[in-house]
Design a protein around this motif. Structure first.
Motif, mmCIF file in Angstrom:
data_model
loop_
_atom_site.group_PDB
_atom_site.id
_atom_site.type_symbol
_atom_site.label_atom_id
_atom_site.label_comp_id
_atom_site.label_asym_id
_atom_site.label_seq_id
_atom_site.Cartn_x
_atom_site.Cartn_y
_atom_site.Cartn_z
ATOM 1 N N LYS A 1 4.830 6.161 -10.549
ATOM 2 C CA LYS A 1 6.222 5.964 -10.140
ATOM 3 C C LYS A 1 6.806 4.703 -10.768
ATOM 4 N N ALA A 2 5.935 3.748 -11.095
ATOM 5 C CA ALA A 2 6.420 2.504 -11.704
ATOM 6 C C ALA A 2 7.115 2.770 -13.035
ATOM 7 N N GLN A 3 6.629 3.783 -13.771
ATOM 8 C CA GLN A 3 7.250 4.104 -15.059
ATOM 9 C C GLN A 3 8.681 4.602 -14.865
ATOM 10 N N VAL A 4 8.870 5.451 -13.875
ATOM 11 C CA VAL A 4 10.212 5.960 -13.584
ATOM 12 C C VAL A 4 11.109 4.842 -13.066
ATOM 13 N N THR A 5 10.558 4.003 -12.205
ATOM 14 C CA THR A 5 11.335 2.885 -11.664
ATOM 15 C C THR A 5 11.797 1.956 -12.783
ATOM 16 N N GLU A 6 10.871 1.610 -13.685
ATOM 17 C CA GLU A 6 11.219 0.737 -14.803
ATOM 18 C C GLU A 6 12.290 1.371 -15.685
ATOM 19 N N LEU A 7 12.166 2.675 -15.925
ATOM 20 C CA LEU A 7 13.146 3.378 -16.753
ATOM 21 C C LEU A 7 14.533 3.292 -16.135
ATOM 22 N N GLN B 1 20.039 0.976 -15.816
ATOM 23 C CA GLN B 1 21.047 0.247 -15.060
ATOM 24 C C GLN B 1 21.476 -1.014 -15.797
ATOM 25 N N LYS B 2 20.529 -1.749 -16.339
ATOM 26 C CA LYS B 2 20.851 -2.965 -17.081
ATOM 27 C C LYS B 2 21.656 -2.632 -18.335
ATOM 28 N N MET B 3 21.285 -1.544 -19.023
ATOM 29 C CA MET B 3 22.018 -1.106 -20.208
ATOM 30 C C MET B 3 23.452 -0.747 -19.853
ATOM 31 N N MET B 4 23.649 -0.071 -18.739
ATOM 32 C CA MET B 4 24.984 0.308 -18.302
ATOM 33 C C MET B 4 25.835 -0.911 -17.999
ATOM 34 N N GLU B 5 25.240 -1.909 -17.367
ATOM 35 C CA GLU B 5 25.993 -3.124 -17.045
ATOM 36 C C GLU B 5 26.403 -3.858 -18.307
ATOM 37 N N THR B 6 25.483 -3.941 -19.276
ATOM 38 C CA THR B 6 25.800 -4.607 -20.535
ATOM 39 C C THR B 6 26.883 -3.856 -21.281
#
Length: 290
Positions: A170-176, A181-186
């Protein structure tokens, strides 16, 4: 984890055949949503961390043969399934193969078919991470050629790794999702800056130039002087009453860039001596045809 204000996230999967696209989509959604050997674009939804996540899977292509029109048409149709808004394009690359020039050409051909700005929302998704063994993804990237490095640069070095099984960590999906989200904000921040800058240029172009308007334009031009090695230095170039035009010249050495700049400005602004090739960015200004 807050994804976006609407609480919805729409992802588009693109990649070659047998790249692991469908399996990656299943891992993201947490269920068997897509089957292998995709021939038609399809859309599936799921609730992840209380948010509505949509994944659109598309048919894959082969790099070393001509892509059938039906595949390209389905890839484009996949884009139309990304409503109400496309948030991220996941370029799926398997860690089990080399991403070379042929693969890049095939990928670019399909991206061009989308007829939409791509790179500001694109991210590389490495699949088959379980096949790396003890090798890290960083080592894998280093061992690849310049083509993969160029692709990652176009994606602002955004990438995520994922194993190809439904029970992926699940960590892989969470990181993705966090990286998206960070890309969208930028991306949102840059779009806002571009809108404000365009609006400012338009307003200053149609209104009478006041002293305050001149100061704004001159301040903007002075900030651009940083690339000329003279930050903050005022150049006494009159601000014309019309909308200013700005060009940037790019090209190989001895391609004639400096000469073209001199012709545009009508004077020898940039050195063209064969022993004085341009080694840093230079800025020249002038009034041409009013």
């Amino acid at each position: 984890m807050e994804l976006n204000r609407s609480g919805q996230l729409v992802l588009l999967l693109l990649g070659e055949k047998r790249s692991g696209k469908s399996s990656a989509g299943n891992s993201i959604l947490g269920r068997q949503a897509f089957t292998k050997n995709t021939t038609c674009s399809s859309r599936e939804d799921s609730a992840i961390y209380g948010k509505h996540v949509t994944v659109v899977d598309t048919p894959g292509w082969l790099s070393h043969t001509m892509t059938p029109d039906k595949v390209s048409q389905e890839v484009y149709r996949g884009l139309t399934l990304c409503h109400p808004e496309l948030h991220a394009i996941l370029l799926v690359l398997p860690t089990t193969s080399v991403f070379g020039k042929e693969e890049l050409r095939a990928l670019e051909a399909q991206l061009k078919m989308l007829q939409t700005p791509t790179w500001h929302r694109a991210m590389v998704l490495f699949t088959h991470a379980d096949k790396l063994g003890a090798k890290s993804i960083q080592d894998h990237i280093k061992q690849q050629g310049q083509t993969l490095h160029w692709l990652l640069e176009r994606c602002a070095n955004r990438y995520q790794v994922m194993t190809n099984c439904l029970s992926s960590p699940k960590a892989q999906v969470t990181e993705l999702l966090e990286k998206i989200q960070k890309m969208m904000e930028t991306s949102s921040s840059r779009e806002t800056q571009n809108i404000l800058y365009t609006r400012l240029r338009r307003e200053l172009g149609v209104k009478e130039r006041t002293w305050w308007g001149r100061q704004v334009v001159e301040k903007t031009l002075n900030e651009c002087d940083e690339c000329d090695g003279v930050p903050g230095q005022m150049q006494q170039t009159p601000v014309c009453s019309g909308l200013a035009l700005t060009f940037i010249l790019l090209g190989r050495r001895k391609s004639g860039k400096s000469s073209v700049g001199n012709i545009i400005l009508g004077r020898e602004e940039f050195p063209i001596n064969q022993y004085r090739q341009s080694s840093r960015c230079l800025v020249g200004r002038g009034t041409v045809s009013g």
